[in-house]
Enzyme design. Structure first.
Site, PDB file in Angstrom:
ATOM      1  CB  SER A  48     -12.286  -3.497   8.287  1.00 36.61           C
ATOM      2  OG  SER A  48     -11.714  -4.560   9.009  1.00 36.61           O
TER       3      SER A  48
ATOM      4  CG  ASP B 193      -4.806  -3.950   5.624  1.00 40.79           C
ATOM      5  OD1 ASP B 193      -4.561  -4.245   6.810  1.00 40.79           O
ATOM      6  OD2 ASP B 193      -5.959  -3.722   5.214  1.00 40.79           O
TER       7      ASP B 193
ATOM      8  CG  HIS C  54      -7.112  -2.479   8.513  1.00 42.61           C
ATOM      9  ND1 HIS C  54      -7.525  -3.269   7.459  1.00 42.61           N
ATOM     10  CD2 HIS C  54      -8.122  -2.534   9.424  1.00 42.61           C
ATOM     11  CE1 HIS C  54      -8.714  -3.773   7.723  1.00 42.61           C
ATOM     12  NE2 HIS C  54      -9.096  -3.340   8.900  1.00 42.61           N
TER      13      HIS C  54
END
Length: 505
Positions: A188, A396, A433
């Site tokens: 991320s 995601d 994610h």
């Protein structure tokens, strides 16, 4: 006595010659170390046991990292001040015993504002000297950047690089040798930090794991704002849970079997050509279908966000992850969490009216903050001998994965088509994610990276697992993009051995 112990001897004569020996640990020895722009705020040996974040360490302070029992380590906390307005917090943990001679720095998430203690704990348990930083501020939003240009620099790249430099110096002082290899592991925001490091400081790391990169950060957030505004213009478009389940089933019915097996996963969503208009109601009052506004909602979620010139700012969400896509359920009234990137990093105005938002001009303005990596020529990192392992979940719901594919493709367009000796991308069907979801989201990224960098064994595939109630119930190979896992036609579809990596037709 440990060979690393520093020993001081004090001899005195008290009723005769008496020699007293005092042992100073390597951790204590670091207290006298002076590093430019660095204030050591804690240097202590931590006994083996459950780790509890110290008070004042940021969010999560005072909470145990469970169920991990950490080995004994030297904990170093420091404040870095590369500028007069910098207040960068970092921690470095050094194994007392069993150091693997390597350094692993771990990345952040969101707006950072916190040291990544759980990720550090995982690295320490594997024998690494490990570090993390809060990137120069506390709190999970962009308000720290209002009126503080130096803090923007710290968040963008300087805090990470300064932590790398100071950590390596401390590692060498503690062990009397530099780390043999240095690695980055982040997802991320940690993926964005990885790409910035590879671009700006190609010699900092020998190997880099970059998961679901939020890079460019500005473009990701601007696209989120633009998508939200489009949803605002579509009243009545929000889908019910029943609508979403119907949509998801329709997508799977059309695309699930494209990889040779029906398993609830779409191996390559780019090959899935699904038009939500197929589910539009034929007449008003119909059930088990989508209204025109709901069809439009789905199209907005799937669509790339583009400038007026047709340039992609960020890609749309992929078919297959509908159950997790919050935007399908939204009837928004505000522009969302990404707004700080526009109003603060761009306009330096906390009261900036989102009704004035213009995708083209606001992206260009906020990009001047300089926090992102926009370079696709990574030749210096390649020449350093670095290895870059990218990964992203196809489902995601936070960072649409097509942007990572586009980044990878742009590097090939810039540097030439044959770069798999140092860079590979692994797309994970069904993964959310960074982790989670129905796909095989559990895999040892660092082991694959280390074998690649240290032994020259490139990851032709990575076996990944899906775990339910602490039990592995499915394994699959993750394949270097553009290859996908294709069923061989026999054997259990839950066994990775029955799949092969191929480029899908």
């Amino acid at each position: 006595m440990n060979s690393l112990m520093f020993v001081t001897r004090l001899c005195a004569v008290v009723c005769g010659a008496v020699c007293l020996t005092f042992a100073e640990s390597p951790c204590d020895h670091l207290k006298s170390l002076s590093l430019p722009g660095t204030t050591l705020t804690a240097v202590e040996t931590v006994a083996a046991g459950p780790y509890v974040a110290p008070q004042g360490a940021g969010r999560g302070a005072g909470a145990a990292i469970t169920p991990q029992i950490l080995p004994a380590h030297c904990r170093v906390a420091a404040t870095l001040q590369p500028s007069s307005d910098s207040d960068i917090k970092m921690e470095l943990w050094l194994p007392v015993e069993g150091w693997n001679s390597k350094f692993e720095m771990v990345g952040n998430g969101g707006w950072a504002g916190i040291i990544s203690f759980p990720q550090m704990a995982a690295a320490l348990r594997e024998g690494y000297a490990t570090a993390s930083t809060n990137t120069g501020h506390e709190g999970g939003n962009g308000m720290f950047a209002l009126g503080h240009p130096e803090k923007i620099v710290d968040f963008g790249w300087r805090a990470v690089h300064e932590t790398v430099v100071k950590s390596k110096a401390l590692v060498e002082a503690y062990y009397s040798q530099a780390p043999k290899y240095s690695y980055w592991n982040g997802c991320s925001t940690g993926g964005r930090q990885a790409l910035v490091e590879v671009t700006k400081f190609p010699n900092d790391f020998d190997g880099v794991v970059a998961g679901a990169p939020a890079n460019p950060h500005i473009h990701l957030h601007a696209a989120g704002v633009e998508r939200t505004i489009e949803l605002m213009k579509n009243p009545g478009g929000a889908l019910s849970e029943a609508n979403i389940e119907m949509l998801h089933k329709a997508v799977l019915a059309k695309c699930d079997a494209l990889d040779g097996v029906k398993d609830g996963l779409i191996g390559n969503p780019a090959k899935c050509h699904f038009d939500p208009a197929e589910l539009q109601c034929k007449s008003e009052g119909s059930e088990g279908c989508l209204t025109p506004a709901q069809v439009e909602q789905v199209k907005i979620v799937y669509a790339d966000v583009k400038t007026k010139k047709g340039e992609i700012v960020w890609t749309g969400f992929e078919p297959g992850g509908e159950l997790q896509y919050a935007a399908l359920r939204l009837t928004p009234e505000q522009p969302g969490g990404g707004w700080d990137s526009i109003r603060i990093l761009g306009h330096q105005d906390a009261d900036y009216d989102f009704h004035k938002f213009d995708l083209d001009t606001d992206v260009a303005l906020a990009d001047k903050s300089g926090i992102d990596a926009h370079t696709h020529d990574l030749s210096p990192f390649k020449q350093h001998g670095g290895k870059l392992l990218l990964y992203h979940g196809w489902s995601d719901p936070g960072i649409a994965p097509g942007n990572t594919v586009n980044f990878y493709s742009a590097v090939l367009d810039t540097m030439g088509p044959h770069q798999d000796d140092w860079m590979r991308l692994f797309m994970v069907p069904g993964m959310l994610h960074c982790a989670g979801g129905p796909g095989t989201d559990q895999f040892n990224k660092m082991a694959a990276l280390e074998r690649w960098r240290e032994e020259g064994k490139a990851p032709d595939q990575i076996v990944a697992a899906h775990v339910t109630n602490a039990q592995v119930d499915m394994t699959r190979p993750l394949c270097p993009y553009p290859q996908v896992a294709v069923y061989k036609g026999s054997g259990s579809t839950n066994d990775a051995a029955n799949f092969t990596c191929k480029v899908s037709p």
